[in-house]
Design a protein around this motif. Structure first.
Motif, PDB file in Angstrom:
ATOM      1  N   GLU A 213      18.501  14.011  34.387  1.00  0.00           N
ATOM      2  CA  GLU A 213      19.930  14.053  34.704  1.00  0.00           C
ATOM      3  C   GLU A 213      20.205  15.134  35.753  1.00  0.00           C
ATOM      4  O   GLU A 213      20.978  14.927  36.697  1.00  0.00           O
ATOM      5  CB  GLU A 213      20.706  14.345  33.425  1.00  0.00           C
ATOM      6  CG  GLU A 213      22.191  14.265  33.600  1.00  0.00           C
ATOM      7  CD  GLU A 213      22.891  14.429  32.265  1.00  0.00           C
ATOM      8  OE1 GLU A 213      22.468  13.780  31.299  1.00  0.00           O
ATOM      9  OE2 GLU A 213      23.856  15.197  32.210  1.00  0.00           O
ATOM     10  N   ARG A 355      22.117  28.665  31.483  1.00  0.00           N
ATOM     11  CA  ARG A 355      23.451  28.478  32.072  1.00  0.00           C
ATOM     12  C   ARG A 355      24.075  29.825  32.405  1.00  0.00           C
ATOM     13  O   ARG A 355      24.745  29.986  33.422  1.00  0.00           O
ATOM     14  CB  ARG A 355      24.365  27.723  31.103  1.00  0.00           C
ATOM     15  CG  ARG A 355      24.086  26.259  31.023  1.00  0.00           C
ATOM     16  CD  ARG A 355      25.143  25.564  30.186  1.00  0.00           C
ATOM     17  NE  ARG A 355      26.262  25.111  31.006  1.00  0.00           N
ATOM     18  CZ  ARG A 355      26.246  23.953  31.658  1.00  0.00           C
ATOM     19  NH1 ARG A 355      25.203  23.174  31.611  1.00  0.00           N
ATOM     20  NH2 ARG A 355      27.276  23.592  32.377  1.00  0.00           N
TER      21      ARG A 355
ATOM     22  N   ILE B  80      15.824   7.220  35.891  1.00  0.00           N
ATOM     23  CA  ILE B  80      16.921   7.337  34.929  1.00  0.00           C
ATOM     24  C   ILE B  80      17.230   5.984  34.311  1.00  0.00           C
ATOM     25  O   ILE B  80      17.451   5.857  33.098  1.00  0.00           O
ATOM     26  CB  ILE B  80      18.185   7.879  35.626  1.00  0.00           C
ATOM     27  CG1 ILE B  80      17.942   9.311  36.047  1.00  0.00           C
ATOM     28  CG2 ILE B  80      19.411   7.718  34.745  1.00  0.00           C
ATOM     29  CD1 ILE B  80      18.969  10.264  35.607  1.00  0.00           C
ATOM     30  N   THR B  83      15.010   4.943  31.512  1.00  0.00           N
ATOM     31  CA  THR B  83      15.255   5.639  30.259  1.00  0.00           C
ATOM     32  C   THR B  83      16.496   5.123  29.559  1.00  0.00           C
ATOM     33  O   THR B  83      16.500   4.869  28.364  1.00  0.00           O
ATOM     34  CB  THR B  83      15.461   7.129  30.533  1.00  0.00           C
ATOM     35  OG1 THR B  83      14.444   7.557  31.408  1.00  0.00           O
ATOM     36  CG2 THR B  83      15.408   7.920  29.255  1.00  0.00           C
ATOM     37  N   ARG B  84      17.566   4.968  30.322  1.00  0.00           N
ATOM     38  CA  ARG B  84      18.861   4.745  29.688  1.00  0.00           C
ATOM     39  C   ARG B  84      19.411   3.347  29.873  1.00  0.00           C
ATOM     40  O   ARG B  84      20.474   3.034  29.349  1.00  0.00           O
ATOM     41  CB  ARG B  84      19.891   5.713  30.285  1.00  0.00           C
ATOM     42  CG  ARG B  84      19.415   7.126  30.265  1.00  0.00           C
ATOM     43  CD  ARG B  84      20.541   8.037  30.613  1.00  0.00           C
ATOM     44  NE  ARG B  84      20.039   9.399  30.682  1.00  0.00           N
ATOM     45  CZ  ARG B  84      20.795  10.460  30.670  1.00  0.00           C
ATOM     46  NH1 ARG B  84      22.097  10.321  30.600  1.00  0.00           N
ATOM     47  NH2 ARG B  84      20.273  11.650  30.744  1.00  0.00           N
ATOM     48  N   SER B  88      25.168   4.302  35.462  1.00  0.00           N
ATOM     49  CA  SER B  88      26.497   4.877  35.600  1.00  0.00           C
ATOM     50  C   SER B  88      26.415   6.397  35.576  1.00  0.00           C
ATOM     51  O   SER B  88      25.740   6.982  34.737  1.00  0.00           O
ATOM     52  CB  SER B  88      27.389   4.404  34.455  1.00  0.00           C
ATOM     53  OG  SER B  88      28.554   5.199  34.432  1.00  0.00           O
ATOM     54  N   VAL B  89      27.103   7.033  36.527  1.00  0.00           N
ATOM     55  CA  VAL B  89      27.052   8.491  36.560  1.00  0.00           C
ATOM     56  C   VAL B  89      27.872   9.099  35.429  1.00  0.00           C
ATOM     57  O   VAL B  89      27.715  10.264  35.112  1.00  0.00           O
ATOM     58  CB  VAL B  89      27.537   9.048  37.915  1.00  0.00           C
ATOM     59  CG1 VAL B  89      26.505   8.794  38.978  1.00  0.00           C
ATOM     60  CG2 VAL B  89      28.862   8.474  38.303  1.00  0.00           C
ATOM     61  N   ALA B  92      25.644   9.972  32.379  1.00  0.00           N
ATOM     62  CA  ALA B  92      24.756  11.131  32.506  1.00  0.00           C
ATOM     63  C   ALA B  92      25.565  12.374  32.172  1.00  0.00           C
ATOM     64  O   ALA B  92      26.074  13.065  33.034  1.00  0.00           O
ATOM     65  CB  ALA B  92      24.195  11.212  33.919  1.00  0.00           C
ATOM     66  N   ASN B  93      25.755  12.626  30.885  1.00  0.00           N
ATOM     67  CA  ASN B  93      26.675  13.705  30.493  1.00  0.00           C
ATOM     68  C   ASN B  93      26.089  14.609  29.416  1.00  0.00           C
ATOM     69  O   ASN B  93      26.805  15.157  28.601  1.00  0.00           O
ATOM     70  CB  ASN B  93      28.007  13.104  30.016  1.00  0.00           C
ATOM     71  CG  ASN B  93      27.801  12.162  28.859  1.00  0.00           C
ATOM     72  OD1 ASN B  93      26.672  11.992  28.404  1.00  0.00           O
ATOM     73  ND2 ASN B  93      28.864  11.552  28.376  1.00  0.00           N
ATOM     74  N   LEU B  94      24.760  14.714  29.393  1.00  0.00           N
ATOM     75  CA  LEU B  94      24.161  15.583  28.380  1.00  0.00           C
ATOM     76  C   LEU B  94      24.326  17.053  28.725  1.00  0.00           C
ATOM     77  O   LEU B  94      24.365  17.911  27.857  1.00  0.00           O
ATOM     78  CB  LEU B  94      22.670  15.261  28.238  1.00  0.00           C
ATOM     79  CG  LEU B  94      22.354  13.873  27.680  1.00  0.00           C
ATOM     80  CD1 LEU B  94      20.882  13.584  27.802  1.00  0.00           C
ATOM     81  CD2 LEU B  94      22.775  13.807  26.230  1.00  0.00           C
ATOM     82  N   LEU B  95      24.360  17.342  30.023  1.00  0.00           N
ATOM     83  CA  LEU B  95      24.447  18.730  30.450  1.00  0.00           C
ATOM     84  C   LEU B  95      25.902  19.146  30.515  1.00  0.00           C
ATOM     85  O   LEU B  95      26.648  18.693  31.372  1.00  0.00           O
ATOM     86  CB  LEU B  95      23.809  18.884  31.826  1.00  0.00           C
ATOM     87  CG  LEU B  95      22.287  18.831  31.876  1.00  0.00           C
ATOM     88  CD1 LEU B  95      21.824  18.542  33.272  1.00  0.00           C
ATOM     89  CD2 LEU B  95      21.704  20.136  31.398  1.00  0.00           C
ATOM     90  N   LYS B  96      26.312  19.969  29.578  1.00  0.00           N
ATOM     91  CA  LYS B  96      27.706  20.401  29.580  1.00  0.00           C
ATOM     92  C   LYS B  96      27.793  21.834  29.120  1.00  0.00           C
ATOM     93  O   LYS B  96      26.909  22.331  28.432  1.00  0.00           O
ATOM     94  CB  LYS B  96      28.545  19.519  28.666  1.00  0.00           C
ATOM     95  CG  LYS B  96      29.134  18.313  29.379  1.00  0.00           C
ATOM     96  CD  LYS B  96      30.178  17.662  28.521  1.00  0.00           C
ATOM     97  CE  LYS B  96      30.537  16.289  29.080  1.00  0.00           C
ATOM     98  NZ  LYS B  96      30.840  15.357  28.029  1.00  0.00           N
ATOM     99  N   ALA B  97      28.859  22.443  29.468  1.00  0.00           N
ATOM    100  CA  ALA B  97      29.050  23.844  29.065  1.00  0.00           C
ATOM    101  C   ALA B  97      29.258  23.908  27.560  1.00  0.00           C
ATOM    102  O   ALA B  97      29.863  23.021  26.982  1.00  0.00           O
ATOM    103  CB  ALA B  97      30.249  24.443  29.763  1.00  0.00           C
TER     104      ALA B  97
END
Lengths: 547, 97
Positions: A213, A355, B80, B83-84, B88-89, B92-97
């Motif tokens: 990603e 991060r 990608i 795998t999935r 769709s972009v 791809a939302n695993l990386l988050k604050a």
């Protein structure tokens, strides 16, 4: 018949075509650049020629030794640089390769800095003791995560040794980026440095979904921003009739009547460059990519890309658009302030070490932009700390501490790979005083505490900004340093004075390469803080960019 | 001259807006390519205006770089997708604050 043709051809060609002179290349001047490209090529040959069992070791030796050889060549080139006689400010070196590159004092020093970063990062790439004899990179990137193929690749102990040539190409691109004196050379260098990095981001052994990603986000946003850079180059060409930075400067200083086109060109070029350095508002990729990428790659990217991109940005702004500095300086002032604020404030709320380091790198981009936007080119004696020398020094100390910090991140791990959640780092001081102490020194350096290199770096950029009359920025910069110091110190408290959660942090035994990197980074951080004189003088004597 | 520039800016804007609003990674990527090609148009138009070859040479460089970028980009998007099963972009939302 054939003989007649071949004897007739040269004459016919000479008569028909224009007279093309062979390019005049000074190979000594370009030798470090050529050496790094050669290292990458040798890496490709090693892929073909060396048996699998010996390949990883060969590749890592070629990469590390190659960057050290190139570092030696860089010293040789630097010692051979001539002083520039004319010009308002002292400078070294000159343009080469038909004006496409500018091998000058700041450029060659950047080469040296990038090669030091690369040698350290390649050592981290070469670490194999954390994954039971395998590297941090996936064995066969084409396999989907969790698939039978992936398990088979691990069982067969496959490794992607291509990461070394890829990183060497990225390094070569960075070195070219820092010295390009021509917008199209700069664009090509930008892509040569970016494309291998996109791939490297996506090949982590653990947490592959995150890694892929990160690669996609970095790629799409990176391609988007380089398109802006390119359109800016096209408009600059339209304004001045040339892509050469020196000739653009001539046109800008003459100030034609097409000011909107000039402003659009500067703006679009800035979008591309600010993206690469990770400055707000073009920073959103930084935390995601730094977190998702394999940690050795993150270390390499965080230190080296930022250095190359800042020097390239200064070259574009100071050399090509120096005549329009009253147009771009206010923009950079705003960027510097919001970058420092966002980086420092958002870092406070992070719960993941990688991060947090990413937001800290954003804050540092802000501090460096403060030095840059002072646009202080020095006084008559050439003694004052200029924007160029202060940024060079800051990039060096920031880069070394960053590589050291990420090296420590690779060691704190459990059975699922690296444990980057902050709670897992509580009580690290009891578990491993060496690692916790080293990390604390890097944190103190990031915070700019005296007797560490970071303090001298901050002092240098603030004094350059002050010299350039940007005292508002200096005041705001000091305030932001205070905010940033809060979360660095909080992290030190977490490591040393907080009771560990559960079993406490698990520390892998750091292999020899990682230990060497951490130790060197600690020594450099302390030495540069206590006796910064020699390196500061070196940056000082590099002088201004050559036009 | 102005016509060519207007067209180039229009194409560039369409590409930029496409990147921002479309959700499929392949389409986003095509929009980036559109931006690069809009730039090529600007380069050759300016080359004609200034009467030198720099702009045309630049267009060639851009084409080569864009080709290299396509290979890297498609490789990443394909990995990608394997795998999935989606490109769709938004997913791809695993990386988050």
């Amino acid at each position: 018949m054939i003989g007649a043709l071949s004897s007739a051809l040269p004459g016919a060609l000479a008569a028909a075509g224009p007279d093309i002179a062979a390019a005049d290349l000074d190979y000594r001047q370009l030798s470090p650049l050529i050496a790094v490209f050669a290292v990458a090529m040798v890496g490709l040959v090693v892929e073909i020629a060396v048996p699998r069992r010996a390949r990883f070791l060969t590749q890592s030796v070629v990469a590390v030794a190659g960057s050290l050889v190139a570092l030696g060549l860089t010293v040789w080139v630097y010692l051979g640089l001539d002083e520039v006689a004319e010009g308002r400010w002292p400078a070294l070196g000159g343009t080469g390769a038909e004006g496409a590159v500018s091998v000058d004092g700041p450029g060659v020093l950047t080469w040296g800095m990038l090669l030091v970063f690369a040698a350290l990062s390649f050592l981290l790439f070469a670490e194999r003791s954390h994954e039971r004899g395998l590297s941090d990179f996936i064995g066969r990137a084409a396999d989907a995560p969790g698939s039978p193929g992936e398990a088979e690749a691990t069982r067969e102990r496959l490794e992607h040794t291509e990461v070394f040539p890829l990183a060497a190409f990225a390094l070569a691109g960075m070195m070219l980026f820092a010295v390009s004196n021509d917008l199209i050379t700069m664009f090509v260098a930008l892509e040569v440095l970016s494309l291998p990095l996109y791939v490297l981001c996506g090949v982590a052994r653990r947490r592959r979904l995150l890694s892929q990603e990160a690669a996609m986000k970095y790629f799409l946003l990176g391609a988007f921003s380089s398109a802006f850079f390119l359109y800016g180059a096209a408009l600059a060409y339209g304004y001045s009739g040339s892509l050469n930075l020196t000739e653009i400067d001539t046109a800008v200083s003459a100030r034609g009547d097409e000011t909107p086109m000039l402003l659009a060109a500067i703006g679009l070029l800035l979008v591309g460059l600010l993206f690469k350095v990770g400055a707000v508002p073009f920073h959103s990729w930084t935390p995601d990519v730094y977190q998702g990428a394999p940690t050795p790659v993150t270390a390499f990217m965080a230190a080296a890309t930022k250095a190359a991109a800042f020097i390239a940005m200064m070259r574009v702004l100071f050399v090509a658009f120096g005549g329009a500095s009253w147009d771009w300086r206010p923009v950079l002032w705003v960027v510097a302030v919001i970058t420092m604020l966002v980086g420092s404030i958002v870092a406070v709320s992070q719960t993941d070490v990688k991060r947090m380091l990413a937001y800290s790198s954003i804050a540092h981009a802000g501090f460096i932009t403060v030095g840059l936007s002072g646009a202080y080119l020095g006084d008559q004696e050439g003694l004052a700390i200029t924007s160029v020398s202060s940024v060079l020094f800051y990039l060096l100390v920031y880069g070394i501490s960053t590589i050291g910090a990420f090296a420590i991140v690779t060691v704190i791990r459990d059975s699922a790979g690296e444990t980057t959640h902050l709670s897992k780092w509580a009580g690290l001081g009891k578990e491993s005083p060496f690692l916790a102490g080293s990390f604390a020194i890097f944190m103190l350096s990031f915070a700019g505490i005296p007797l560490t290199a970071g303090f001298i770096g901050k002092w240098a950029v603030f004094s350059a900004a002050w010299g350039g009359g940007a005292w508002v920025l200096v005041v705001l910069g000091v305030l932001c340093s205070a905010i940033a110091a809060y979360f660095y110190v909080r992290f030190i408290v977490l490591m040393f004075f907080t009771e560990p959660v559960g079993d406490g942090p698990t520390v892998a035994v750091a292999g020899v390469p990682t230990t060497v990197v951490i130790a060197l980074a600690v020594i450099a951080t302390v030495v540069l803080g206590v006796v910064p004189g020699p390196i500061l003088d070196l940056a000082q004597n590099a002088g201004a960019f050559v036009r | 001259m102005t016509e060519y520039l207007t067209l180039s800016m229009l194409l560039f804007s369409i590409g930029a807006i496409g990147v921002l609003v479309r959700r499929n990674a392949i389409i986003v990527f095509m929009c980036v390519e559109l931006m690069l090609n809009a730039t090529n148009l600007a380069f050759v138009a300016f080359a004609r205006q200034h009467g030198n070859l720099d702009g045309q040479v630049a267009a060639f460089f851009v084409m080569v770089v864009a080709a290299a970028e396509v290979t890297i980009g498609l490789a990443i998007i394909v990995s990608i997708y394997r795998t999935r099963r989606t490109t769709s972009v938004d997913d791809a939302n695993l990386l988050k604050a």
